[in-house]
Scaffold this motif. Structure first.
Motif, short mmCIF file in Angstrom:
data_model
loop_
_atom_site.label_atom_id
_atom_site.label_comp_id
_atom_site.label_asym_id
_atom_site.label_seq_id
_atom_site.Cartn_x
_atom_site.Cartn_y
_atom_site.Cartn_z
N GLY A 31 1.01 -1.13 0.21
CA GLY A 31 -0.04 0.07 0.46
C GLY A 31 1.09 1.48 0.03
N LEU A 32 1.79 1.29 -0.01
CA LEU A 32 2.81 2.23 -0.07
C LEU A 32 2.81 2.54 -1.59
CD1 LEU A 32 4.13 4.81 1.98
CD2 LEU A 32 6.05 3.12 1.90
N LEU A 33 2.50 3.20 -1.56
CA LEU A 33 3.23 3.83 -3.57
C LEU A 33 3.91 4.46 -3.13
CD1 LEU A 33 -0.53 4.22 -4.89
CD2 LEU A 33 0.05 2.45 -4.67
N HIS A 78 -6.39 -2.47 0.78
CA HIS A 78 -5.26 -1.24 1.32
C HIS A 78 -6.65 -0.09 1.09
CE1 HIS A 78 -1.77 -2.85 2.01
NE2 HIS A 78 -1.96 -3.35 1.18
N ASP A 79 -6.43 1.36 2.07
CA ASP A 79 -7.97 1.81 2.32
C ASP A 79 -7.26 3.68 1.74
OD1 ASP A 79 -9.53 4.54 2.33
OD2 ASP A 79 -10.29 3.63 3.85
N ALA A 111 -12.88 6.38 -12.30
CA ALA A 111 -13.52 6.28 -13.92
C ALA A 111 -13.38 4.51 -14.08
CB ALA A 111 -12.36 6.25 -14.88
N LEU A 112 -12.67 3.85 -13.31
CA LEU A 112 -13.54 2.55 -13.90
C LEU A 112 -14.55 1.92 -12.45
CD1 LEU A 112 -9.85 1.16 -13.53
CD2 LEU A 112 -11.92 0.44 -15.04
N GLY A 113 -14.90 3.00 -12.07
CA GLY A 113 -16.08 2.84 -10.45
C GLY A 113 -15.35 2.12 -10.07
N TYR A 114 -14.80 1.85 -9.27
CA TYR A 114 -13.34 1.13 -8.24
C TYR A 114 -12.93 1.80 -7.17
CZ TYR A 114 -10.20 -2.27 -6.80
OH TYR A 114 -9.43 -2.77 -5.72
N ASP A 115 -14.11 1.18 -6.17
CA ASP A 115 -13.57 2.23 -4.80
C ASP A 115 -12.09 2.38 -4.19
OD1 ASP A 115 -14.27 2.92 -2.30
OD2 ASP A 115 -16.08 2.22 -1.46
N ILE A 116 -11.46 3.76 -3.92
CA ILE A 116 -10.37 3.48 -3.25
C ILE A 116 -9.96 3.09 -1.74
CG2 ILE A 116 -9.08 4.79 -5.26
CD1 ILE A 116 -9.66 7.29 -2.96
#
Length: 337
Positions: free
Chosen positions: A68-70, A98-99, A87-92
């Motif tokens: 999760g550490l970008l 990882h939140d 844009a993908l409708g994906y929940d970040i």
């Protein structure tokens, strides 16, 4: 316009067959293709089956590998990926466990570790997905006083508004006291939803009054008017280029301003302006507005057929080195599209 949308989308599909995490050949390309699908242009028939699902699998693997550490310093890594995932409708809030919202809430000081670019893009990306930062009591924080909020980030950007050596106030840059077209355009994009909605602005908890905020926004617009070239385009570091022109187009349209309008009222600074110019030739092409100036950067013959092609960074002059900007350019194509 539809021709260029279709042509550059087709070019991206030809040159980015397997997008992955990155500032080129990655999130911008994915976001472009997804956002443009509603237009119904022909490129949607050329998107391979599984193109976006496969990208998502690569992203989940990437995030999981890094726990999760970008990036240790750049919040823009989370912001850029948030744009594509939204844009993908994906929940970040759950990317491979990882939140991202929790990560961006943890530390206000982390948001500006790379300068104002960080809070600018955190605001843009979170608003794109309709996300709110978490209240501090909902998280276990090392330093509760450093919890991040939209209001803190807005105040930070406003605090860095430029005062030039001649006393002119307005615009933003990563450093120095000369306004930069790109950063000013990006800051205005971050501010746009609040400029259009006073109540929304006041809900952020920013300490700057709405009137002072709106004046800063309009001073930024005035600075862009001053920076515009005679052909309608914009430069950065003295070089007319497509990306700078793009950032102004996106900033204005985000604020419901038509770049081709002949009368734009700025009520908080008491000015009326427009972005239509006297006109000029650049590399043999005449234009008198920023839309036509942008289209002049298209690179015909850069794709597999006449109706496929990307955009150049510059048409003439210094391109940043290496000559890669005077021909079709990946970043220029992403931004132009």
């Amino acid at each position: 316009i539809g021709f260029y949308i279709n042509a550059s989308a087709r070019y991206i599909l030809e040159t980015v067959p397997e997008p992955t995490m990155g500032s080129t050949y990655g999130e911008w390309s994915v976001m472009d293709l997804l956002r443009g699908m509603y237009t119904g242009y022909d490129y949607i028939n050329h998107i391979p089956n599984g193109y976006f699902d496969d990208y998502l699998e690569r992203i989940e693997d990437y995030v999981e590998e890094r726990n999760g550490l970008l990036d240790r310093n750049k919040s823009t890594e989370w912001a850029r990926l948030t744009l594509a995932l939204s844009a993908l409708g994906y929940d970040i809030r759950d990317v491979a466990g990882h939140d991202f919202v929790a990560q961006l809430t943890q530390s206000f000081s982390f948001s500006y570790r790379q300068g104002i670019n960080g809070p600018i893009w955190e605001i843009i990306s979170l608003n794109t997905g309709g996300y709110e930062l978490y209240p501090p009591e909902s998280l276990t924080l090392e330093n509760p006083d450093d919890v991040n909020t939209f209001g803190k980030m807005i105040d930070y950007i406003l605090l860095n508004e430029i005062t030039q050596s001649d006393g002119t106030v307005g615009g933003w840059a990563l450093e120095g006291n000369v306004p930069d077209t790109d950063i000013t355009g990006m800051a205005l994009q971050a501010f746009a939803p609040y400029y259009l909605d006073k109540d929304r602005y006041e809900e952020t908890g920013a300490t700057t009054s709405f009137e002072d905020f709106a004046m800063a926004v309009e001073r930024g617009i005035l600075i862009l008017d001053d920076l515009q070239r005679e052909n309608g385009g914009f430069d950065s570091w003295g070089t007319l280029n497509s990306e700078s022109t793009v950032q102004v187009i996106v900033a204005l349209t985000a604020m419901d301003i038509d770049p081709l309008d002949d009368s734009i009222d700025l009520p908080y600074v008491g000015e009326t302006i427009n972005f239509l110019t006297e006109g000029d030739y650049e590399d043999g092409v005449y234009s008198d507005n920023m839309i036509d100036a942008l289209l002049a950067f298209w690179a015909p013959g850069s794709g597999s057929s006449p109706e496929v092609g990307g955009f150049k960074h510059v048409t003439t002059g210094f391109d940043g080195g290496g000559g890669a900007g005077t021909v079709v350019n990946a970043m220029a194509t992403d931004q132009a599209l």
